[in-house]
Design a protein around this motif. Structure first.
Motif, mmCIF file in Angstrom:
data_model
loop_
_atom_site.group_PDB
_atom_site.id
_atom_site.type_symbol
_atom_site.label_atom_id
_atom_site.label_comp_id
_atom_site.label_asym_id
_atom_site.label_seq_id
_atom_site.Cartn_x
_atom_site.Cartn_y
_atom_site.Cartn_z
ATOM 1 N N MET A 119 0.833 -1.203 0.000
ATOM 2 C CA MET A 119 0.000 0.000 0.000
ATOM 3 C C MET A 119 0.871 1.259 0.000
ATOM 4 N N ALA A 120 1.952 1.218 0.783
ATOM 5 C CA ALA A 120 2.851 2.374 0.842
ATOM 6 C C ALA A 120 3.518 2.611 -0.505
ATOM 7 N N LEU A 121 3.944 1.533 -1.162
ATOM 8 C CA LEU A 121 4.587 1.666 -2.467
ATOM 9 C C LEU A 121 3.625 2.170 -3.525
ATOM 10 N N ASP A 122 2.353 1.845 -3.377
ATOM 11 C CA ASP A 122 1.344 2.285 -4.342
ATOM 12 C C ASP A 122 0.756 3.641 -3.985
ATOM 13 N N GLY A 123 1.220 4.238 -2.870
ATOM 14 C CA GLY A 123 0.695 5.525 -2.470
ATOM 15 C C GLY A 123 -0.688 5.453 -1.866
ATOM 16 N N GLU A 124 -1.087 4.260 -1.400
ATOM 17 C CA GLU A 124 -2.434 4.056 -0.868
ATOM 18 C C GLU A 124 -2.483 4.024 0.656
ATOM 19 N N LEU A 125 -1.324 4.151 1.304
ATOM 20 C CA LEU A 125 -1.314 4.144 2.766
ATOM 21 C C LEU A 125 -1.798 5.506 3.261
ATOM 22 N N PRO A 126 -2.802 5.531 4.157
ATOM 23 C CA PRO A 126 -3.298 6.820 4.665
ATOM 24 C C PRO A 126 -2.177 7.673 5.238
ATOM 25 N N GLY A 127 -2.221 8.969 4.934
ATOM 26 C CA GLY A 127 -1.166 9.865 5.370
ATOM 27 C C GLY A 127 -0.957 9.887 6.865
ATOM 28 N N GLU A 128 -2.052 9.754 7.632
ATOM 29 C CA GLU A 128 -1.922 9.823 9.084
ATOM 30 C C GLU A 128 -1.237 8.588 9.668
ATOM 31 N N GLU A 129 -1.076 7.531 8.844
ATOM 32 C CA GLU A 129 -0.427 6.318 9.317
ATOM 33 C C GLU A 129 1.041 6.255 8.896
ATOM 34 N N ALA B 243 12.647 -2.826 0.308
ATOM 35 C CA ALA B 243 13.710 -2.458 -0.635
ATOM 36 C C ALA B 243 13.690 -3.366 -1.860
ATOM 37 N N ARG B 244 13.445 -4.673 -1.637
ATOM 38 C CA ARG B 244 13.389 -5.594 -2.777
ATOM 39 C C ARG B 244 12.214 -5.276 -3.673
ATOM 40 N N TYR B 245 11.063 -4.960 -3.076
ATOM 41 C CA TYR B 245 9.886 -4.648 -3.880
ATOM 42 C C TYR B 245 10.101 -3.379 -4.705
ATOM 43 N N VAL B 246 10.768 -2.396 -4.095
ATOM 44 C CA VAL B 246 11.069 -1.168 -4.831
ATOM 45 C C VAL B 246 11.987 -1.485 -6.007
ATOM 46 N N ALA B 247 13.003 -2.336 -5.754
ATOM 47 C CA ALA B 247 13.929 -2.708 -6.818
ATOM 48 C C ALA B 247 13.222 -3.508 -7.901
ATOM 49 N N ASP B 248 12.330 -4.418 -7.502
ATOM 50 C CA ASP B 248 11.586 -5.212 -8.478
ATOM 51 C C ASP B 248 10.694 -4.318 -9.333
ATOM 52 N N ARG B 249 10.091 -3.338 -8.696
ATOM 53 C CA ARG B 249 9.227 -2.425 -9.449
ATOM 54 C C ARG B 249 10.038 -1.676 -10.500
ATOM 55 N N GLY C 285 0.875 1.937 -15.015
ATOM 56 C CA GLY C 285 1.852 2.244 -13.961
ATOM 57 C C GLY C 285 1.970 1.144 -12.933
ATOM 58 N N LEU C 286 1.655 -0.110 -13.326
ATOM 59 C CA LEU C 286 1.808 -1.231 -12.405
ATOM 60 C C LEU C 286 0.956 -1.052 -11.163
ATOM 61 N N GLY C 287 -0.218 -0.514 -11.331
ATOM 62 C CA GLY C 287 -1.106 -0.296 -10.203
ATOM 63 C C GLY C 287 -1.466 -1.587 -9.510
ATOM 64 N N GLY C 288 -1.718 -1.505 -8.201
ATOM 65 C CA GLY C 288 -2.066 -2.690 -7.434
ATOM 66 C C GLY C 288 -0.917 -3.658 -7.382
ATOM 67 N N TYR C 289 0.220 -3.216 -6.886
ATOM 68 C CA TYR C 289 1.427 -4.044 -6.859
ATOM 69 C C TYR C 289 1.132 -5.416 -6.274
ATOM 70 N N VAL C 290 1.526 -6.455 -7.018
ATOM 71 C CA VAL C 290 1.126 -7.818 -6.689
ATOM 72 C C VAL C 290 1.961 -8.370 -5.547
ATOM 73 N N ALA C 291 1.297 -8.945 -4.546
ATOM 74 C CA ALA C 291 2.013 -9.585 -3.448
ATOM 75 C C ALA C 291 2.764 -10.777 -3.997
ATOM 76 N N GLY D 296 12.474 4.168 -4.889
ATOM 77 C CA GLY D 296 11.955 4.740 -3.649
ATOM 78 C C GLY D 296 13.018 5.371 -2.774
ATOM 79 N N GLY D 297 14.260 5.465 -3.278
ATOM 80 C CA GLY D 297 15.341 6.029 -2.477
ATOM 81 C C GLY D 297 16.047 4.958 -1.665
#
Length: 264
Positions: free
Chosen positions: A13-23, A42-48, A100-106, A221-222
């Motif tokens: 969710m965080a990688l897809d920008g779907e994590l609520p800001g307050e969390e 980090a691996r998921y960011v690299a895979d993306r 844009g690879l939306g809904g990054y697959v688990a 993702g840095g």
């Protein structure tokens, strides 16, 4: 805000920008407190990044009309069921890439990476660094106090005459090293170094490379940067969060000593 337990799903969710800001603040703290989950992130960011690179040639191309027809249910009725299913799968893949690879697959770890050998080396090196550099008690398998055994053991397992570079002139002392998996049935050596302020860098070396390349790599993702070389049947990457110029200087010193040790 009520604190909650986070999970691998929240990483996606965080990688897809779907994590609520307050969390976000609580999520970042959770990630820092869980090195294994931080390494997965980090691996998921690299895979993306690798997946985006694999589709780079078609990302900006218009979707063919016949694929749009299939997705929108406008395909000719005479098309066979088998052919329709094939085109639907192809269209879905193209739409996924264009979207844009939306809904990054688990479970993306099981997907073959589309990047080159250099990207794969950098991604593996960064993932290893993120996992172990933060460890206080179990960062290495063999400590620097047993350096001779460390070099002999890793050399035998990796298949290279590995000499741990002396980076004292750059302000880093050897902490120790460990053996890691790399690629298909391959093995890699990881040497960990630390400066007086506790900043750590790592050297990742493997003999499983037929490519020739060099450069720098940072996940989308840095995070830590990797300075890497692939040449003459071996590959190495120096990873750290130092300023780019300093990391480059340290990497050049490590690389020169590593090559000298392998060639001697």
């Amino acid at each position: 805000m009520t604190r909650r337990d986070f999970s691998e799903r929240d990483i996606h969710m965080a990688l897809d920008g779907e994590l609520p800001g307050e969390e976000r603040m609580a999520y970042d703290a959770w990630l820092e407190a869980n090195p294994e989950m931080k390494a997965k992130s980090a691996r998921y960011v690299a895979d993306r990044a690798a997946m985006r690179a694999a589709f780079a040639g078609v990302m900006d191309e218009p979707v063919p009309a016949r694929l749009r027809q299939v997705v929108l249910g406008e395909a000719p009725a005479k098309a066979s069921a088998l052919r329709s299913r094939w085109w639907l799968s192809a269209a879905a893949a193209v739409m996924l890439a264009v979207g844009g690879l939306g809904g990054y697959v688990a479970g993306v770890d099981s997907i073959a990476r589309g990047g080159g050998d250099d990207d794969q080396l950098a991604e593996q090196a960064i993932a290893a660094h993120v996992t172990y550099a933060a460890e206080k008690r179990h960062a290495v398998e063999v400590p620097a106090s047993d350096k001779d055994h460390l070099q002999t053991w890793l050399s035998n397992r990796v298949g290279l005459k590995l000499v741990a570079p002396d980076l004292a002139a750059e302000g880093f002392q050897l902490v120790g090293g460990r053996l890691l998996p790399a690629g298909e049935q391959g093995k890699a050596a990881m040497l960990l170094y630390e400066d007086a302020k506790g900043e750590r860098i790592s050297l990742f070396v493997t003999a499983d490379s037929s490519a020739t390349s060099k450069g720098t790599y940072t996940a989308e993702g840095g995070g830590p940067e990797a300075v890497y070389w692939l040449d003459k049947g071996y590959a190495c990457a120096v990873v750290g969060s130092l300023p780019p110029e300093r990391l480059s200087d340290v990497a050049k010193s490590a690389y020169g000593q590593l090559v000298a040790g392998i060639s001697s």
